[in-house]
Motif scaffolding. Structure first.
Motif, PDB file in Angstrom:
ATOM      1  N   GLY A 253      31.071 -39.220 -73.121  1.00  0.00           N
ATOM      2  CA  GLY A 253      31.989 -39.448 -74.229  1.00  0.00           C
ATOM      3  C   GLY A 253      31.371 -39.021 -75.554  1.00  0.00           C
ATOM      4  O   GLY A 253      30.172 -39.212 -75.779  1.00  0.00           O
ATOM      5  N   CYS A 254      32.175 -38.449 -76.427  1.00  0.00           N
ATOM      6  CA  CYS A 254      31.676 -37.909 -77.693  1.00  0.00           C
ATOM      7  C   CYS A 254      32.312 -38.663 -78.853  1.00  0.00           C
ATOM      8  O   CYS A 254      33.549 -38.710 -78.966  1.00  0.00           O
ATOM      9  N   SER A 282      39.166 -34.176 -78.033  1.00  0.00           N
ATOM     10  CA  SER A 282      38.630 -33.508 -76.851  1.00  0.00           C
ATOM     11  C   SER A 282      39.109 -32.072 -76.732  1.00  0.00           C
ATOM     12  O   SER A 282      38.353 -31.190 -76.308  1.00  0.00           O
ATOM     13  N   ALA A 283      40.373 -31.810 -77.088  1.00  0.00           N
ATOM     14  CA  ALA A 283      40.910 -30.450 -76.956  1.00  0.00           C
ATOM     15  C   ALA A 283      40.098 -29.472 -77.772  1.00  0.00           C
ATOM     16  O   ALA A 283      39.794 -28.356 -77.315  1.00  0.00           O
ATOM     17  N   PHE A 284      39.731 -29.869 -78.973  1.00  0.00           N
ATOM     18  CA  PHE A 284      39.020 -28.965 -79.880  1.00  0.00           C
ATOM     19  C   PHE A 284      37.532 -28.884 -79.524  1.00  0.00           C
ATOM     20  O   PHE A 284      36.927 -27.812 -79.608  1.00  0.00           O
ATOM     21  N   THR A 285      36.967 -30.007 -79.075  1.00  0.00           N
ATOM     22  CA  THR A 285      35.552 -30.017 -78.706  1.00  0.00           C
ATOM     23  C   THR A 285      35.312 -29.208 -77.439  1.00  0.00           C
ATOM     24  O   THR A 285      34.381 -28.387 -77.376  1.00  0.00           O
ATOM     25  N   ILE A 286      36.138 -29.419 -76.423  1.00  0.00           N
ATOM     26  CA  ILE A 286      35.962 -28.673 -75.176  1.00  0.00           C
ATOM     27  C   ILE A 286      36.162 -27.188 -75.411  1.00  0.00           C
ATOM     28  O   ILE A 286      35.417 -26.350 -74.880  1.00  0.00           O
ATOM     29  N   ASN A 287      37.149 -26.826 -76.225  1.00  0.00           N
ATOM     30  CA  ASN A 287      37.363 -25.411 -76.525  1.00  0.00           C
ATOM     31  C   ASN A 287      36.125 -24.807 -77.193  1.00  0.00           C
ATOM     32  O   ASN A 287      35.690 -23.699 -76.859  1.00  0.00           O
ATOM     33  N   ALA A 288      35.539 -25.550 -78.147  1.00  0.00           N
ATOM     34  CA  ALA A 288      34.354 -25.055 -78.850  1.00  0.00           C
ATOM     35  C   ALA A 288      33.184 -24.878 -77.890  1.00  0.00           C
ATOM     36  O   ALA A 288      32.462 -23.868 -77.937  1.00  0.00           O
ATOM     37  N   THR A 300      31.286 -32.252 -68.469  1.00  0.00           N
ATOM     38  CA  THR A 300      30.965 -33.670 -68.661  1.00  0.00           C
ATOM     39  C   THR A 300      32.033 -34.369 -69.490  1.00  0.00           C
ATOM     40  O   THR A 300      32.467 -35.486 -69.170  1.00  0.00           O
ATOM     41  N   TRP A 301      32.475 -33.721 -70.568  1.00  0.00           N
ATOM     42  CA  TRP A 301      33.505 -34.294 -71.447  1.00  0.00           C
ATOM     43  C   TRP A 301      34.822 -34.372 -70.695  1.00  0.00           C
ATOM     44  O   TRP A 301      35.554 -35.357 -70.767  1.00  0.00           O
ATOM     45  N   ARG A 302      35.147 -33.316 -69.908  1.00  0.00           N
ATOM     46  CA  ARG A 302      36.390 -33.330 -69.130  1.00  0.00           C
ATOM     47  C   ARG A 302      36.388 -34.458 -68.121  1.00  0.00           C
ATOM     48  O   ARG A 302      37.381 -35.175 -67.942  1.00  0.00           O
ATOM     49  N   ASP A 303      35.256 -34.662 -67.446  1.00  0.00           N
ATOM     50  CA  ASP A 303      35.179 -35.738 -66.459  1.00  0.00           C
ATOM     51  C   ASP A 303      35.318 -37.107 -67.117  1.00  0.00           C
ATOM     52  O   ASP A 303      35.894 -38.033 -66.524  1.00  0.00           O
ATOM     53  N   MET A 364      45.830 -32.601 -71.739  1.00  0.00           N
ATOM     54  CA  MET A 364      46.177 -31.483 -70.849  1.00  0.00           C
ATOM     55  C   MET A 364      45.593 -30.177 -71.380  1.00  0.00           C
ATOM     56  O   MET A 364      45.119 -29.334 -70.606  1.00  0.00           O
ATOM     57  N   GLN A 365      45.626 -29.985 -72.681  1.00  0.00           N
ATOM     58  CA  GLN A 365      45.023 -28.785 -73.257  1.00  0.00           C
ATOM     59  C   GLN A 365      43.536 -28.741 -72.936  1.00  0.00           C
ATOM     60  O   GLN A 365      42.990 -27.678 -72.599  1.00  0.00           O
ATOM     61  N   SER A 366      42.859 -29.895 -73.025  1.00  0.00           N
ATOM     62  CA  SER A 366      41.436 -29.959 -72.709  1.00  0.00           C
ATOM     63  C   SER A 366      41.175 -29.571 -71.259  1.00  0.00           C
ATOM     64  O   SER A 366      40.291 -28.756 -70.957  1.00  0.00           O
ATOM     65  N   ILE A 367      41.940 -30.167 -70.355  1.00  0.00           N
ATOM     66  CA  ILE A 367      41.731 -29.934 -68.922  1.00  0.00           C
ATOM     67  C   ILE A 367      41.939 -28.455 -68.583  1.00  0.00           C
ATOM     68  O   ILE A 367      41.148 -27.848 -67.850  1.00  0.00           O
ATOM     69  N   PHE A 368      42.984 -27.870 -69.145  1.00  0.00           N
ATOM     70  CA  PHE A 368      43.303 -26.496 -68.767  1.00  0.00           C
ATOM     71  C   PHE A 368      42.504 -25.462 -69.548  1.00  0.00           C
ATOM     72  O   PHE A 368      42.334 -24.335 -69.079  1.00  0.00           O
ATOM     73  N   THR A 369      41.983 -25.826 -70.704  1.00  0.00           N
ATOM     74  CA  THR A 369      41.008 -24.952 -71.355  1.00  0.00           C
ATOM     75  C   THR A 369      39.761 -24.852 -70.481  1.00  0.00           C
ATOM     76  O   THR A 369      39.239 -23.760 -70.235  1.00  0.00           O
ATOM     77  N   ALA A 370      39.284 -26.009 -70.011  1.00  0.00           N
ATOM     78  CA  ALA A 370      38.108 -26.017 -69.134  1.00  0.00           C
ATOM     79  C   ALA A 370      38.395 -25.261 -67.836  1.00  0.00           C
ATOM     80  O   ALA A 370      37.528 -24.557 -67.308  1.00  0.00           O
ATOM     81  N   HIS A 371      39.605 -25.376 -67.337  1.00  0.00           N
ATOM     82  CA  HIS A 371      39.992 -24.705 -66.088  1.00  0.00           C
ATOM     83  C   HIS A 371      40.129 -23.198 -66.277  1.00  0.00           C
ATOM     84  O   HIS A 371      39.531 -22.397 -65.541  1.00  0.00           O
TER      85      HIS A 371
END
Length: 611
Positions: A253-254, A282-288, A300-303, A364-371
């Motif tokens: 967690g961040c 999360s959407a913006f952090t995972i994308n970065a 890790t963030w996605r999980d 959902m944006q976070s999950i699918f950015t990671a995907h």
């Protein structure tokens, strides 16, 4: 409490603000973090993790609320600080009449007990130094039981304790520990403060110089894998380090920021606790992270996000503790006067119980950015939970909510909330089209219904712009997410008009305010802000410029944001154009993540333009 000599930063013209948020530096160990002032005082530390009680809280009060002072005993002529290369090891060079010293501050990674190491290195002459460790537990309200145990001084209250060791002799001046020592050219002194559970023995002594080397190496080993280059590399790397430093390593967690109650409006009451993990961010952090090649951190963030969905996705909250706790009760700490008398100081955050429609789309944006961008798969069990989340959005997307800015008054039909509800359905439809199970036609139908409604009711035809909420006249910079999230292309006339209106009615002195609620007009018709400009909104506008092919406008605005970072590259939440200073909690992951996203998008567009 004994008074010590303070640093003279050589900076004048602070006006009404004797202290500035940008005067602070961050050190951290991926479990918690501390803020160090330009004067060499550690003014904020929560242990053992980000959202624990603080033991140093002078940031929000005065030295009686806890701090660790370290300074020359004579007048300081100048200070200069930097982070050592691409690391979180802070160096502050201090010059005084008797000579100069370098203070090295860091928190070692991967050791059991949160630890602060302070190394003082003599550069020239002989400098008399003073150190005062004044712990005040429970957010600056309780002095400790201070005593000697073996080779350490311990400070204890309830379940928490700190041990203090050093190569210099400390005296106990109840309830504090004080030392006075000299450092000559070529000499070094080291001070080590460690947290430990009070029912256990103090941790064994550590070698501060070995930890210095290991900590620097750990950061350099991590940052060398960053996929970025060009003129924004230094700022991107520093922003990545902030994201990594504020990620709680045990769970992933961040936190939004390591601080609470640094004011959005100095002297006002917009003071909130940001030491929690927001789904929105999360959407913006995972994308970065994905953009810069850090797949493991994104995973890790996605999980962490998937675990928060648990067995009942409909009960997803907007934020959690870094450990995943759901209950974050909010109360005020009246014994703390607040940063620059900005009251109240709040602990906890009552917004955790708000209904925010937008969080489902951000997740959902976070999950699918990671995907899509990093190849991080979605297994059958995860998809089953996500499908339940999509079904929940199908039921609730017509309800009013508290919006992206977490307003605490009556819920409204916020345009950007419906936009992110559309994101939920759109990403689900894409997943089914790629082979996942789901009612494709029904989800398509609801997605298209949301899109049509937003374009109809969220767009004010008389004004020629998307507005904050249905039927409103007010603007909201969060609608800039429309082209970023592929809701409408940047070339759509409605988006073009919306950007032009935001530039005209929300931009003050070159910075975009988040919405019309925080902009007033004086008797002459000039725009006046009532709070700072959210940096994320400005960086969304940079992305919109890039998507529209306005690369020069993007460069100008991104450089304007870059210029207001402090001297070591840290961003707060907002920039107050009236004070010419950063405001809000600090440093802010939302600001750093969106800076990375904007800079990487601009660099990619420039590279394509040159090919």
């Amino acid at each position: 409490m004994p008074k010590l000599a303070s640093f003279d930063s050589g900076v004048s013209g602070y006006g009404i603000m004797p202290r500035l948020i940008e005067d602070f530096a961050l050190i951290g160990d991926l479990h918690t973090a501390a803020l160090v002032s330009r004067q060499g005082t550690i003014e904020w530390l929560c242990v053992p993790r980000f959202d624990s009680d603080s033991v140093f809280a002078s940031l929000l009060g005065d030295e009686e609320n806890g701090c660790w002072k370290l300074s020359p005993a004579t007048k300081v002529l100048s200070t200069k600080r930097r982070y050592r290369e691409d690391s979180l090891v802070l160096e502050t060079t201090v010059r005084c009449e008797a000579g100069s010293v370098r203070v090295i501050d860091f928190m070692p990674r991967r050791i059991d007990n949160p630890t602060i190491v302070r190394i003082i290195e003599g550069l020239d002459g002989t400098v008399e130094m003073e150190s005062l460790v004044a712990c005040r537990f429970a957010f600056g309200s309780l002095p400790p039981w201070t005593r000697r145990l073996g080779d350490a001084i311990t400070m204890t209250i309830g379940p928490d304790a700190l041990s203090l060791r050093g190569s210099v002799e400390f005296d106990i001046v109840v309830p504090d520990a004080k030392a006075k020592f000299s450092v000559a050219s070529g000499q070094k002194a080291a001070l080590v403060l460690q947290w430990f559970p009070s029912h256990e023995a103090p941790p064994a002594a550590v070698d501060p110089f070995e930890l210095e080397s290991k900590t620097e190496t750990a950061w350099l080993d991590w940052t060398k894998d960053a996929v970025c280059s060009g003129r924004y590399r230094a700022e991107i790397i520093r922003s990545l380090i902030v994201l990594k430093a504020l990620m709680y390593e045990p769970t992933g967690g961040c936190v939004a920021a390591p601080t609470t109650s640094l004011p959005e409006d100095v002297g006002g009451d917009l003071n909130w606790d940001y030491r929690f993990a927001w789904v929105r961010d999360s959407a913006f952090t995972i994308n970065a992270l994905v953009e810069c090649g850090f797949r493991d951190e994104a995973l890790t963030w996605r999980d962490w996000l998937l675990r928060m969905l648990g067995g009942e996705p409909s009960r997803l909250q907007i934020m959690y503790s870094v450990g995943g706790d759901r209950y974050l009760p909010e109360y005020e700490a009246p014994w703390l006067r607040g940063f620059e008398d900005s009251k109240p100081v709040r602990i906890g955050n009552a917004a955790h119980v708000q209904f925010q429609l937008g969080i489902y789309g951000h997740l959902m944006q976070s999950i699918f950015t990671a995907h899509d961008r990093a190849g991080i798969g979605i297994d059958t069990e995860a998809w089953a939970m996500l499908s339940k989340l999509v079904e929940h959005v199908c039921k609730v997307w017509t309800l009013p909510d508290s919006g992206i800015w977490e307003y605490r008054e009556r819920p409204e039909y916020y345009t950007s909330s419906r936009l992110t509800a559309w994101v939920t359905l759109d990403r689900a439809v894409r997943a089914v089209e790629q082979g996942y199970d789901g009612p494709l036609e029904r989800w398509k139908s609801i997605r298209d219904e949301i899109h049509a409604q937003v374009c109809d009711r969220g767009y004010n035809r008389a004004r020629g712009t998307f507005v904050q909420s249905y039927g409103s006249q007010s603007l909201d910079a969060s609608v800039l997410l429309m082209p970023i999230f592929d809701f409408l292309p940047s070339t759509d006339p409605r988006i073009v008009q919306t950007i032009a209106t935001i530039e005209r009615e929300l931009m003050i002195d070159g910075f975009v305010m988040r919405d019309s609620r925080h902009v007033e007009r004086d008797p002459s018709g000039n725009l006046k802000p009532t709070e700072g400009a959210f940096l994320a909104c400005n960086l969304w506008l940079v992305q919109c410029y890039v998507l529209a092919g306005r690369l020069n406008d993007a460069r100008v605005l991104l450089d304007r944001v870059r210029a207001i970072a402090n001297d070591i590259g840290l961003f707060a939440e907002e920039y107050d154009v009236r004070l010419k200073a950063m405001v809000g909690n600090f440093p802010q992951t939302f600001s750093h993540a969106t800076f990375i996203n904007a800079a990487m998008m601009l660099l990619d567009a420039e590279a394509k333009e040159q090919r």
